[in-house]
Design an enzyme around this catalytic site. Sequence first.
Site, short mmCIF file in Angstrom:
data_model
loop_
_atom_site.label_atom_id
_atom_site.label_comp_id
_atom_site.label_asym_id
_atom_site.label_seq_id
_atom_site.Cartn_x
_atom_site.Cartn_y
_atom_site.Cartn_z
N ASP A 10 43.84 49.85 34.94
CA ASP A 10 42.53 49.82 33.88
C ASP A 10 41.21 49.34 34.73
O ASP A 10 41.61 49.58 36.14
CB ASP A 10 42.84 48.94 32.66
CG ASP A 10 43.46 47.77 33.06
OD1 ASP A 10 42.94 47.09 34.23
OD2 ASP A 10 44.26 46.81 32.36
N SER A 11 40.42 48.91 34.40
CA SER A 11 39.28 48.61 35.13
C SER A 11 39.56 47.70 36.18
O SER A 11 38.78 47.65 37.32
CB SER A 11 38.09 48.19 33.91
OG SER A 11 38.73 46.77 33.39
N ILE A 12 40.61 46.70 36.09
CA ILE A 12 40.74 45.64 37.19
C ILE A 12 41.33 46.60 38.21
O ILE A 12 41.04 46.24 39.45
CB ILE A 12 41.67 44.69 36.68
CG1 ILE A 12 41.16 43.91 35.41
CG2 ILE A 12 42.04 43.69 38.05
CD1 ILE A 12 42.17 43.01 34.75
N HIS A 191 37.76 40.14 34.31
CA HIS A 191 37.83 40.79 35.41
C HIS A 191 37.69 39.77 36.62
O HIS A 191 37.44 38.58 36.40
CB HIS A 191 36.55 41.76 35.70
CG HIS A 191 36.55 42.88 34.44
ND1 HIS A 191 36.02 42.64 33.33
CD2 HIS A 191 37.29 44.11 34.48
CE1 HIS A 191 36.35 43.85 32.44
NE2 HIS A 191 37.23 44.40 33.07
#
Length: 242
Positions: A10-12, A191
């Site tokens: 995902d965004s990480i 994050h």
Amino acid sequence: MRPQIVVFGDSITQQSFRSGGWGASLADIYSRKVDVVLRGYGGYNTRWALFLLHHLFPLESPTPLAAVTIFFGANDAALLEGTGKKQHVPLEEYKENLRTIVRHIKDRSPNTLVVLITPPPVDQQGRREFARSMYGDKASELADRTNEVTGTYAEQCVALAKELGLPSINLWSKMQETRDWQKKFLSDGLHLTPEGNAVVFEEVVKIFDEAGFSDLPFDFPPHSDIDGEHPEKSFLQQCPAV
């Protein structure tokens, strides 16, 4: 053909190629040995990730796949009653979705090293502060995630890895071993800071080193091995058309 390491998540994962990111650090230490390929999708959960499998990992691809990191769960663990409710995936479905992802990768390339990474811990106060900084008085007072719920997803990720005989990184537990982890490792309660990225990088490299990745050869000879008078001799084995 140079092998690939695919970082999938995902965004990480998407943010991992920023300066100081764990993906960029992998690309650095394995340069000229493998291509580190970024496949990170901000906001995605494991349910949505299933739609990408045949596009990202086509079964008939000739490209050697050395390793894949699978790093989902932060969005699956979003609360149904919070602002991230559309991202929520029930716990048992999350585990089975991970199983499907692993199975697809192994069907494509049985010898590929697959590493499961749990979601990181959640700093709920940090999430509230971030929401207020972004939306001011319009920020929701409802928590979008909790550390306790995210921990249950981390447990299932680790349990699946044990069941399948795969290496895993319990980031949720690992980060909480450090004092003041909330600010040290997390930029917005979820994050990663550069220090948080360093934790992921170190843990991934440990697993890769155990698998022998530190001994991977260069794709072409080091410049020190090239014969200055007859350079073609240095390339004949790897470049027979020279």
